[in-house]
Design an enzyme around this catalytic site. Structure first.
Site, short mmCIF file in Angstrom:
data_model
loop_
_atom_site.label_atom_id
_atom_site.label_comp_id
_atom_site.label_asym_id
_atom_site.label_seq_id
_atom_site.Cartn_x
_atom_site.Cartn_y
_atom_site.Cartn_z
N GLY A 272 33.32 34.10 39.84
CA GLY A 272 34.42 33.16 39.73
C GLY A 272 35.27 33.25 38.48
O GLY A 272 36.25 32.52 38.35
N ASP A 273 34.93 34.17 37.56
CA ASP A 273 35.74 34.28 36.33
C ASP A 273 35.57 35.65 35.70
O ASP A 273 35.24 35.77 34.51
CB ASP A 273 35.35 33.18 35.34
CG ASP A 273 36.39 33.00 34.23
OD1 ASP A 273 37.54 33.43 34.43
OD2 ASP A 273 36.05 32.43 33.19
N LEU A 274 35.81 36.70 36.48
CA LEU A 274 35.67 38.06 35.97
C LEU A 274 36.90 38.41 35.12
O LEU A 274 37.80 39.13 35.54
CB LEU A 274 35.51 39.05 37.13
CG LEU A 274 34.17 38.98 37.87
CD1 LEU A 274 34.16 39.95 39.03
CD2 LEU A 274 33.00 39.28 36.93
N ASN A 275 36.91 37.90 33.90
CA ASN A 275 38.02 38.18 33.00
C ASN A 275 37.60 39.12 31.88
O ASN A 275 36.43 39.48 31.76
CB ASN A 275 38.64 36.88 32.45
CG ASN A 275 37.70 36.14 31.52
OD1 ASN A 275 37.14 36.70 30.57
ND2 ASN A 275 37.51 34.85 31.77
#
Length: 358
Positions: free
Chosen positions: A231-234
């Site tokens: 949900g937050d592959l930054n």
């Protein structure tokens, strides 16, 4: 206030970030984990507070066999997410699952009460915050690679798909009803925060994306494959090798969720495009992802809108959070090139974008 599912979600004007400093972190590590800090440094974080802690060799904690040479990360969770202790337990179960399946991520550390977290009043605040200690994984954060190689972008896509494929075998009841403002399905709630954007033209653009998202994505979610995603592959959550070619580990599962699988690659694309500063290079991320998981046509049709939705979340919520926490420059990271990327991407038709990405 809460959303229709009963989950509490951030409301306009609500302040949730903990107030802590290095001394607070050192005291918590000693009192809760029986470790003596010798070096504490604050790490970038959005609504939480994270500290890297290096410790002396001596310890008083029967739950560990030795002090980690690379240190630990002390995570002090924001007051809103700290009310969702079942979800904290779900994250712990997920990290254990990933380790058992050969996917490198931080390991939770037990405190002196033989638990993986505790609720603490931090600093001079009145709210309780979940406090956890995780092992620190050394390595280069992807954000340090200003011009990521095609090979690395491809590997980010591969890793995203392999992570989601592995998580198809994981379940924890905390994920069944978990909702947050950062889920892509929460894009319509940006209407409550868009006032933080001081440019009227940009506000109109955000509202256009919201309308399209509600119509295209929310209107057809029953046709999109579901599963548990990171949900937050930054660029701040991905560790890469010294050569900048492969993903080594993944950090921060605070936004993990049960949602649409297409959201995972859309979020990864959003941040990789920001990092690469070239829309056409999204083809490498997609190539890596599709080598592991086939993307159905119905999902490809909404991919652009999903990427733009995530850009809007990062831009709007970053601007809003900075109003309430002006000293946290990390909140403005996306603003540097995000608006120009959003404008350029939004002007492209789906057909033109797919030609760039095929």
């Amino acid at each position: 206030m809460s959303d229709p599912t009963g989950e509490e979600i951030l409301q306009p004007g609500q302040l949730i970030r903990p107030k802590a400093d290095s001394k607070t972190a050192a005291d918590l590590v000693h009192r809760l984990y029986g470790l003596k800090a010798k070096l504490v440094s604050e790490l970038n974080a959005y609504d939480d507070m994270n500290f890297r802690v290096l410790c002396e060799e001596e310890f008083q904690n029967p739950g560990i066999t030795g002090v980690e040479r690379d240190g630990y990360v002390l995570k002090i969770t924001n007051s809103l997410d700290s009310r969702k202790t079942e979800f904290v337990e779900g994250q712990t179960a997920m990290l254990d699952f990933l380790e058992a399946n050969g996917i490198r991520a931080p390991k939770p550390v037990k405190n002196l009460k033989n638990r993986f977290y505790s609720l603490e009043i931090v600093g001079d605040g009145a709210e309780k915050h979940v406090v956890r200690l995780l092992t620190y994984i050394p390595g280069d954060l992807l954000h340090r690679h200003a011009d990521p190689s095609d090979e690395l972008l491809t590997d980010v896509g591969r890793f995203a798909a392999e992570l989601d494929e592995a998580l198809k075998r994981f379940h924890h009841p905390a994920y069944d009803q978990h909702r947050t403002l950062w889920m892509l399905s929460s894009v319509p709630r940006l209407r409550d925060f868009v006032h933080a954007v001081d440019d009227a033209r940009r506000r109109r653009l955000v509202n256009e994306v919201i309308v399209k998202f509600v119509e295209e994505v929310m209107g057809g979610m029953e046709r999109l494959e579901k599963g548990i995603i990171h949900g937050d592959l930054n660029e701040q959550n991905i560790l890469v090798d010294d050569e900048g070619k492969r993903v080594l580990a993944i950090l921060d599962f605070g936004d993990s969720q049960k949602s649409c699988l297409i959201f995972e690659i859309a979020i990864a694309l959003c941040y990789m495009l920001l990092q690469a500063k070239d829309i056409s290079r999204g083809k490498h991320v997609l190539r890596g992802y599709r080598a592991v998981r086939r993307i159905p046509e119905v999902e490809m049709n909404v991919l652009k809108t999903c990427v733009c939705g995530r850009l809007c979340q990062s831009l709007v919520l970053g601007a809003y959070s900075h109003l309430n926490d002006p000293g946290n420059e990390y909140l403005l990271y996306t603003q540097k090139s995000g608006w120009s990327l959003l404008e350029e991407l939004w002007e492209l038709s789906n057909d033109a974008l797919m030609q760039l990405w095929e």
